[in-house]
Design a protein around this motif. Sequence first.
Motif, PDB file in Angstrom:
ATOM      1  N   LYS A 110       0.812  -1.342   0.064  1.00 55.68           N
ATOM      2  CA  LYS A 110       0.178   0.234   0.135  1.00 55.68           C
ATOM      3  C   LYS A 110       1.052   1.449  -0.231  1.00 55.68           C
ATOM      4  O   LYS A 110       1.516   0.897   0.615  1.00 55.68           O
ATOM      5  CB  LYS A 110      -1.124   0.258   0.965  1.00 55.68           C
ATOM      6  CG  LYS A 110      -1.984  -0.726   1.048  1.00 55.68           C
ATOM      7  CD  LYS A 110      -3.041  -0.827   2.374  1.00 55.68           C
ATOM      8  CE  LYS A 110      -4.669  -1.862   2.423  1.00 55.68           C
ATOM      9  NZ  LYS A 110      -5.497  -1.670   3.773  1.00 55.68           N
ATOM     10  N   GLN A 157      -7.067   3.636  -3.822  1.00 54.45           N
ATOM     11  CA  GLN A 157      -6.014   2.765  -2.906  1.00 54.45           C
ATOM     12  C   GLN A 157      -4.569   2.344  -3.979  1.00 54.45           C
ATOM     13  O   GLN A 157      -4.988   1.917  -4.737  1.00 54.45           O
ATOM     14  CB  GLN A 157      -6.109   1.716  -2.573  1.00 54.45           C
ATOM     15  CG  GLN A 157      -4.859   0.933  -1.284  1.00 54.45           C
ATOM     16  CD  GLN A 157      -4.316   1.893  -0.414  1.00 54.45           C
ATOM     17  OE1 GLN A 157      -5.249   2.347   1.387  1.00 54.45           O
ATOM     18  NE2 GLN A 157      -3.458   2.370  -0.545  1.00 54.45           N
ATOM     19  N   PHE A 207      -0.678   1.398  -5.014  1.00 51.97           N
ATOM     20  CA  PHE A 207       0.084   0.295  -4.549  1.00 51.97           C
ATOM     21  C   PHE A 207       1.817   0.715  -4.800  1.00 51.97           C
ATOM     22  O   PHE A 207       1.660   1.354  -6.547  1.00 51.97           O
ATOM     23  CB  PHE A 207       0.015  -0.906  -5.112  1.00 51.97           C
ATOM     24  CG  PHE A 207      -1.392  -1.379  -4.033  1.00 51.97           C
ATOM     25  CD1 PHE A 207      -1.242  -2.165  -2.809  1.00 51.97           C
ATOM     26  CD2 PHE A 207      -2.759  -1.302  -5.010  1.00 51.97           C
ATOM     27  CE1 PHE A 207      -2.727  -2.576  -2.351  1.00 51.97           C
ATOM     28  CE2 PHE A 207      -4.006  -1.890  -4.632  1.00 51.97           C
ATOM     29  CZ  PHE A 207      -3.916  -2.344  -3.312  1.00 51.97           C
TER      30      PHE A 207
END
Length: 100
Positions: free
Chosen positions: A39, A53, A55
């Motif tokens: 993450k 989100q 990464f």
Amino acid sequence: MKAVLNGTVLAEADKDDLIQIEGNWYFPPSSVDTSKLEKSPTEYTCPWKGEAQYFNVVDGGTTVQDQAWSYPHPKEGSPERVGQDFADYVAFWKDVSVEE
């Protein structure tokens, strides 16, 4: 189809299982090698898809920043706009090659 970075396969699935949104291929969560992702603190909110989100891609001792993203909780109405639920599907950025 495969998502590949420096010869390492990050995700692999049949093309029929992927979702294409705004020119990016989104891989189903089960097809992604999550051991290669960590993450990222990068924040981004799409006006119609919701909060992303990001990464980093980790391959051996190399970390490539923000090369993948997903929408864990798509904004209400966005799955209908796309035609299916894309929660947790993962897309990859330019350093990652998506190939058939």
